[in-house]
Design a protein around this motif. Structure first.
Motif, PDB file in Angstrom:
ATOM      1  N   GLU A 249      -8.457   4.173 -11.691  1.00 53.26           N
ATOM      2  CA  GLU A 249      -8.609   2.757 -10.815  1.00 53.26           C
ATOM      3  C   GLU A 249      -7.449   2.135 -10.735  1.00 53.26           C
ATOM      4  OE1 GLU A 249     -11.285   1.943  -9.172  1.00 53.26           O
ATOM      5  OE2 GLU A 249     -12.610   3.215 -10.104  1.00 53.26           O
TER       6      GLU A 249
ATOM      7  N   GLU B 274      -9.474  -4.521   1.624  1.00 54.14           N
ATOM      8  CA  GLU B 274      -8.590  -5.503   1.541  1.00 54.14           C
ATOM      9  C   GLU B 274      -7.095  -5.481   2.249  1.00 54.14           C
ATOM     10  OE1 GLU B 274      -6.714  -7.784  -2.557  1.00 54.14           O
ATOM     11  OE2 GLU B 274      -8.236  -6.218  -2.680  1.00 54.14           O
ATOM     12  N   LEU B 275      -6.492  -4.378   2.043  1.00 55.21           N
ATOM     13  CA  LEU B 275      -5.384  -3.650   2.588  1.00 55.21           C
ATOM     14  C   LEU B 275      -5.462  -2.970   3.746  1.00 55.21           C
ATOM     15  CD1 LEU B 275      -3.657  -2.436  -0.804  1.00 55.21           C
ATOM     16  CD2 LEU B 275      -3.916  -4.739   0.069  1.00 55.21           C
ATOM     17  N   GLU B 276      -6.527  -3.425   4.596  1.00 55.00           N
ATOM     18  CA  GLU B 276      -6.606  -2.479   5.961  1.00 55.00           C
ATOM     19  C   GLU B 276      -5.319  -3.166   7.038  1.00 55.00           C
ATOM     20  OE1 GLU B 276      -9.911  -2.259   9.390  1.00 55.00           O
ATOM     21  OE2 GLU B 276     -10.265  -3.267   7.672  1.00 55.00           O
TER      22      GLU B 276
ATOM     23  N   ASN C  29      -3.765   2.461  -6.771  1.00 51.78           N
ATOM     24  CA  ASN C  29      -2.939   1.191  -6.426  1.00 51.78           C
ATOM     25  C   ASN C  29      -1.428   1.239  -6.827  1.00 51.78           C
ATOM     26  OD1 ASN C  29      -1.944  -1.678  -6.082  1.00 51.78           O
ATOM     27  ND2 ASN C  29      -4.003  -2.245  -6.161  1.00 51.78           N
TER      28      ASN C  29
ATOM     29  N   TYR D  43      -9.671   2.667  -0.988  1.00 52.71           N
ATOM     30  CA  TYR D  43      -9.500   1.089  -0.633  1.00 52.71           C
ATOM     31  C   TYR D  43     -10.756   0.919   0.197  1.00 52.71           C
ATOM     32  CZ  TYR D  43      -4.737   1.435  -2.339  1.00 52.71           C
ATOM     33  OH  TYR D  43      -3.695   1.640  -2.909  1.00 52.71           O
ATOM     34  N   SER D  44     -11.940   1.072  -0.096  1.00 56.89           N
ATOM     35  CA  SER D  44     -13.221   1.123   0.769  1.00 56.89           C
ATOM     36  C   SER D  44     -13.277  -0.454   1.112  1.00 56.89           C
ATOM     37  CB  SER D  44     -14.376   1.709   0.120  1.00 56.89           C
ATOM     38  OG  SER D  44     -14.678   1.109  -1.285  1.00 56.89           O
ATOM     39  N   ASN D  45     -13.040  -1.229   0.048  1.00 52.83           N
ATOM     40  CA  ASN D  45     -13.445  -2.877   0.624  1.00 52.83           C
ATOM     41  C   ASN D  45     -12.577  -3.482   1.645  1.00 52.83           C
ATOM     42  OD1 ASN D  45     -10.908  -2.912  -0.481  1.00 52.83           O
ATOM     43  ND2 ASN D  45     -11.235  -4.121  -2.328  1.00 52.83           N
TER      44      ASN D  45
ATOM     45  N   CYS E 257       0.901  -1.022   0.150  1.00 58.17           N
ATOM     46  CA  CYS E 257       0.023   0.055  -0.026  1.00 58.17           C
ATOM     47  C   CYS E 257       0.993   1.194  -0.138  1.00 58.17           C
ATOM     48  CB  CYS E 257      -0.900  -0.057   1.249  1.00 58.17           C
ATOM     49  SG  CYS E 257       0.026   0.141   2.766  1.00 58.17           S
TER      50      CYS E 257
ATOM     51  N   ARG F 208      -2.444  -0.975   6.081  1.00 56.37           N
ATOM     52  CA  ARG F 208      -2.496   0.264   6.582  1.00 56.37           C
ATOM     53  C   ARG F 208      -2.347   0.325   8.223  1.00 56.37           C
ATOM     54  NH1 ARG F 208      -7.243   0.350   3.344  1.00 56.37           N
ATOM     55  NH2 ARG F 208      -8.490   0.988   5.261  1.00 56.37           N
TER      56      ARG F 208
ATOM     57  N   GLU G 235      -6.121   6.593   0.906  1.00 63.75           N
ATOM     58  CA  GLU G 235      -6.262   4.954   0.969  1.00 63.75           C
ATOM     59  C   GLU G 235      -7.551   4.690   1.652  1.00 63.75           C
ATOM     60  OE1 GLU G 235      -1.536   3.407   1.822  1.00 63.75           O
ATOM     61  OE2 GLU G 235      -2.760   3.870   3.391  1.00 63.75           O
ATOM     62  N   LYS G 236      -8.117   5.447   2.456  1.00 62.73           N
ATOM     63  CA  LYS G 236      -9.270   5.153   3.175  1.00 62.73           C
ATOM     64  C   LYS G 236     -10.407   5.415   2.346  1.00 62.73           C
ATOM     65  CE  LYS G 236     -12.300   6.501   7.033  1.00 62.73           C
ATOM     66  NZ  LYS G 236     -12.232   7.344   8.260  1.00 62.73           N
TER      67      LYS G 236
END
Length: 673
Positions: free
Chosen positions: A655, A496-498, A659, A492-494, A446, A501, A488-489
């Motif tokens: 999109e 996946e990379l939480e 990334n 990256y709403s899904n 990320c 972060r 990122e917040k």
């Protein structure tokens, strides 16, 4: 009530939205306590202050109800029903007790003094309750109508959205202003606040305040020498404080209803003279649509007997037809008050216009010409006239003030760091593909994690003479991470990379608060030490672990993810400079700073997209606050966007641009070509 008035004046929302004083359980509880006098049967009211205090309580209750009107717009339908039912019980109880008290004490001097005021206040209180119910019935249909208009306008605006990498500051400002006008004019509280029922409630609050004033003057003069004037009250000295406090409350609480009355008349009657009298008294469908839907809907009760079911259905239709008739009468009466009030408002506006014409108005005239373009983004109900020019100007000016407020928070240290970036090569150079992986599945990247890892390495270099450079780097990265995390917040709403972060957040706490300690006499020794420690940490965790969940690196603990990032980045630096014997710590610090600047700059190219995304929210409650944040963000990032416009931004899909892995793939493909 006075805090809401203050906030409205400060933001130039003269319809004064209800933020702190709204129709809820707390407000109703406080009002119930303040209604002690009108519902008290045990005490006599022979003294002047006793009589006036009872009247002031009733008037204060009506004033509070007048302030409740706009708060209906921000409430859910279920909450409106419950709170209006509770308010109705309170109002009917108070009015009933006043009538019983007056009937019981008929002929006594303690009632005769303020009998007319008591009855009039009770009647107006009941009328305000009916007006509140009328506004509540209009609210759901009006929300649907406004929301449909917003969605249609959003589709039109989104077709003209700002393209990633091809934007200007003015284009972003126009986008934010469009959505700001849509959100402000489509605000549920503003929709209710400019309705004709607000005219009625404001007019009744004015009459109630005048009633209290008349009672003060008449009772004081008429009963000055009466033998019961000096009779001690059951409430003793507190009756004087009750009278003073509630009288002040009526004066201050009347500000909001009167201003809403003024604004609603100004809004509704702006084109009244151009329309026919008959059209001006047309009852729009959104006033009765809710009742019509209830009337035509089937019964929810399961009644098997045909005649009984038909009887109940007919009774329901009859009752709702009566309610529709009452609703129409209320709306027509409100429009009549609007028609009567219009000349007064026109007179006041004419006086203000004359004063304004005495001043130089070149700047305002030039501004009005530019704001005409935004009239098409004003959300209106059926048959509503256009928004007055002054209101539209205030709405646009408020957005401009937010941008200026954001400019005061420009991240100066970050801007100095970004000025070191001449391209985006650092996105490709911080991690090489030929580095041996410590797990069968590679961890994705990320934006924030490599930034904090590189920063921790840079400030750990042992032989950096200029310690201020380390401090400035930490401050610049700290300012940059605010924008990076926001991007990122948002993108990256899904989730996946939480985990990545979260790792970056934890690592940065250690870097920012505790700094890093050198682990070698030279930069190569330090890098090798960091790499070995990180590799051992990851291998010890991975070896012998059969846990299916932990086979996915994204499920690793924070410490392991951080160690894996440190291993790959330190190995990349060692590999890139293994034959460079003349590389000093100072030069490496500079190279790492440029690499950090490149990564942050590449991430910040998504700022324009984030600002436009924040302008639109499907949830009505979040819409205004989200656009407010977008305006502040635009102000904070003006100079950042100007720096990015000077760089050669690659032609990436929006999109993919969000990334870092897609950035790296594009950069490597461009370098090999």
């Amino acid at each position: 009530m006075i805090v809401d008035a203050f906030n409205g004046f400060r933001s130039k929302k003269f319809w004064l939205p209800s933020k702190y004083f709204s129709l809820n359980a707390f407000s109703l509880t406080v009002l119930t306590v303040s209604m002690k006098l009108p519902v008290d049967f045990t005490s006599s009211t022979q003294g002047n202050n006793d009589k006036l205090a009872r009247v002031s309580s009733l008037v204060f209750m009506s004033t509070a109800m007048g302030n409740f009107v706009t708060s209906l717009g921000s409430m859910e339908d279920y909450d409106i029903v419950l709170n209006l039912a509770a308010l109705g019980i309170l109002v009917v109880t108070v009015a009933g007790n006043v009538c019983i008290h007056n009937a019981q004490m008929r002929g006594f001097l303690d009632v005769i003094g303020t009998l007319a005021e008591d009855i009039g206040s009770s009647v107006f209180m009941l009328l305000l309750l009916v007006t509140l119910c009328s506004s509540a019935l209009m609210d759901p249909t009006a929300k649907k109508y406004i929301e449909s208009g917003y969605q249609e306008m959003h589709k039109r605006v989104s077709n003209e959205k700002v393209d990633w990498g091809k934007f200007t500051i003015n284009e972003l400002r126009v986008v934010v202003r469009r959505y700001w006008v849509m959100a402000e004019t489509g605000s549920p509280q503003f929709v209710v606040g400019r309705s004709v029922t607000c005219v009625m409630s404001g007019w009744m609050c004015l009459l109630m305040a005048l009633t209290l004033l008349e009672a003060h003057i008449r009772v004081t003069l008429l009963y000055r020498s009466h033998c019961f004037v000096n009779v001690s009250s059951h409430y003793k000295w507190s009756i004087n404080w009750i009278l003073v406090i509630q009288s002040i409350g009526v004066v201050l609480g009347s500000i909001a209803p009167l201003l809403r009355w003024f604004i609603a008349v100004q809004f509704k009657s702006s084109k009244l003279s151009l329309r026919s009298f008959k059209e001006g008294f047309k009852v729009e469908t959104y006033w009765t649509q809710t009742l019509v839907d209830w009337r035509d809907s089937p019964l929810s009760l399961q009644i098997r007997h045909y005649k009984c079911r038909k009887l109940v259905h007919d009774a329901k239709r009859l009752l709702l037809n009566f309610c529709i008739a009452v609703q129409i009468v209320i709306v027509l009466a409100s429009k009549l008050v609007l028609l009567i009030s219009a000349p007064c408002v026109y007179g006041i506006l004419f006086c203000f216009q004359c004063i304004k014409n005495l001043k130089a108005c070149d700047s305002s005239e030039s501004r009005a010409g530019t704001e005409l373009d935004f009239r098409q983004y004003v959300l209106l109900l059926e048959s509503e006239p256009g928004l007055p020019e002054k209101m539209l100007t205030n709405i646009c000016n408020e957005m401009d003030k937010l941008i200026q407020k954001g400019k005061k928070k420009i991240p100066k240290n970050l801007i100095k760091l970004l000025q070191r970036s001449v391209n985006f090569n650092g996105v490709r150079e911080f991690d090489r593909g030929e580095i041996e992986s410590l797990h069968t599945r590679d961890l994705p990247n990320c934006w924030s994690l490599p930034v904090v890892t590189l920063t921790s390495i840079a400030i750990s270099l042992p032989n950096i003479k200029n310690h201020k450079a380390k401090q400035l780097l930490v401050r610049a990265v700290s300012e940059g991470l605010f924008f990076v995390k926001l991007i990122e917040k948002t993108l990256y709403s899904n989730g996946e990379l939480e985990s990545l972060r979260n790792t970056a957040d934890v690592v940065w706490v250690g870097v920012e608060l505790y700094k890093a300690c050198p682990q070698g006499r030279t930069h190569k020794e330090m890098l090798q030490s960091l790499s070995s420690t990180a590799e051992k940490t990851v291998r010890d965790f991975v070896n012998g672990r059969d846990d299916v969940v932990m086979q996915n690196p994204l499920n690793w603990p924070v410490k392991i993810i951080a160690a894996n990032s440190m291993y790959r980045i330190t190995q990349t630096i060692l590999l890139a400079h293994k034959d460079d014997d003349q590389l000093t710590d100072e030069k490496l610090f500079k190279l790492l700073s440029i690499m950090i600047a490149d990564i942050i700059a590449a991430c910040l190219t998504n700022l324009a997209r984030v600002i436009t995304l924040k302008c639109h929210r499907n949830a009505i409650k979040e819409r205004e606050e989200s656009i407010r944040q977008a305006a502040l963000l635009l102000g904070e990032s003006v100079e950042i966007l100007e720096i990015l416009q000077q760089l050669e931004i690659p032609n990436l899909d929006p999109e993919k641009a969000a990334n870092i892995e897609d950035w790296r793939a594009y950069s490597e493909a461009s370098a090999s070509a």
